[in-house]
Design a protein around this motif. Sequence first.
Motif, short mmCIF file in Angstrom:
data_model
loop_
_atom_site.label_atom_id
_atom_site.label_comp_id
_atom_site.label_asym_id
_atom_site.label_seq_id
_atom_site.Cartn_x
_atom_site.Cartn_y
_atom_site.Cartn_z
N GLN A 21 11.14 10.88 -11.85
CA GLN A 21 9.95 10.43 -11.14
C GLN A 21 9.49 9.07 -11.69
N LEU A 22 9.65 8.87 -12.99
CA LEU A 22 9.26 7.59 -13.57
C LEU A 22 10.18 6.46 -13.12
N LEU A 23 11.46 6.77 -12.95
CA LEU A 23 12.38 5.77 -12.40
C LEU A 23 11.97 5.41 -10.97
N PHE A 24 11.54 6.41 -10.23
CA PHE A 24 11.07 6.19 -8.86
C PHE A 24 9.82 5.29 -8.88
N VAL A 25 8.92 5.55 -9.82
CA VAL A 25 7.73 4.72 -9.96
C VAL A 25 8.11 3.28 -10.29
N ALA A 26 9.02 3.11 -11.24
CA ALA A 26 9.44 1.77 -11.63
C ALA A 26 10.05 1.02 -10.45
N ARG A 27 10.82 1.73 -9.66
CA ARG A 27 11.43 1.10 -8.49
C ARG A 27 10.37 0.66 -7.48
N ASN A 28 9.34 1.46 -7.32
CA ASN A 28 8.27 1.09 -6.39
C ASN A 28 7.47 -0.10 -6.90
N ILE A 29 7.25 -0.16 -8.21
CA ILE A 29 6.57 -1.33 -8.78
C ILE A 29 7.42 -2.58 -8.57
N GLU A 30 8.72 -2.43 -8.77
CA GLU A 30 9.63 -3.57 -8.57
C GLU A 30 9.57 -4.06 -7.13
N ARG A 31 9.47 -3.14 -6.19
CA ARG A 31 9.38 -3.51 -4.78
C ARG A 31 8.04 -4.19 -4.47
N ILE A 32 6.97 -3.78 -5.16
CA ILE A 32 5.69 -4.46 -4.98
C ILE A 32 5.82 -5.93 -5.39
N GLY A 74 0.82 -1.21 0.00
CA GLY A 74 0.00 0.00 0.00
C GLY A 74 0.85 1.26 0.00
N ASP A 75 1.93 1.22 0.77
CA ASP A 75 2.83 2.38 0.81
C ASP A 75 3.47 2.65 -0.54
N TYR A 76 3.87 1.59 -1.24
CA TYR A 76 4.49 1.77 -2.56
C TYR A 76 3.49 2.35 -3.55
N SER A 77 2.25 1.92 -3.46
CA SER A 77 1.21 2.48 -4.32
C SER A 77 0.99 3.95 -4.00
N LYS A 78 1.03 4.29 -2.73
CA LYS A 78 0.93 5.69 -2.32
C LYS A 78 2.10 6.50 -2.88
N ASN A 79 3.29 5.93 -2.86
CA ASN A 79 4.46 6.61 -3.43
C ASN A 79 4.27 6.89 -4.91
N ILE A 80 3.71 5.90 -5.64
CA ILE A 80 3.46 6.08 -7.07
C ILE A 80 2.45 7.21 -7.30
#
Length: 222
Positions: free
Chosen positions: A186-197, A98-104
């Motif tokens: 920001q897109l790299l940050f999003v990709a990293r959060n998806i990877e962590r999910i 949930g936190d990673y989705s919030k980050n995205i």
Amino acid sequence: MTEHTVKAFDEDITRLRGLIAEMGGLAEVALQQAMDALIKGDDDLADKVVKGDKKIDALESEIDKLAVRIIALRAPMADDLREVIAALKIAGVVERIGDYSKNIAKASRKVGQRKEFEPLTLLPAMADVAGEMVHDVLTAYAARDPVGAKEVIAMDNKVDAFYDSIFRNVVTYMVENPATISAAAQLLFVARNIERIGDHATNVAEMVHFAATGNYPVDEED
């Protein structure tokens, strides 16, 4: 245990499973909505995801309290104890999803102009795989399905491959279009959060396997 105690225990376990399912469903929807907000530039939807994370946090707290109460009052053994411990751990991992989705969702508000922004087209497929992992691992949890859990674990390689490809593409785009560096970051940050999910869905799958069999998948491979 007496018949009354057994019935009370079964009711507690059913409640625990229901809370995990509810929490996981919210996390799954949060990822979908965060990606929609990113692709469409929908700041209102992004705000909804950020605010909705409080519900996921509240469910984690409720699960923690219930699991501790079950252990303290019911003194579960063997399979039952594994299930309670797994639920306790799974709740913590789903909270992080949930936190990673919030980050995205937060990052989506910083991307800015989306027209003809090529790197933005690379992320939905990656998010689809990660979202499928979250959905499938929740299904495996509900069914106590160790085989389904192992299938989720195998999917993580696909998410990692997406991340590597997106990283290379976005960095190349940044070099060729310096004016987009801030948005591309920001897109790299999003990709990293998806990877962590994807990583966290794998962690949940390992716990589902443990709850069902008493072994983690890695133990079987040693």
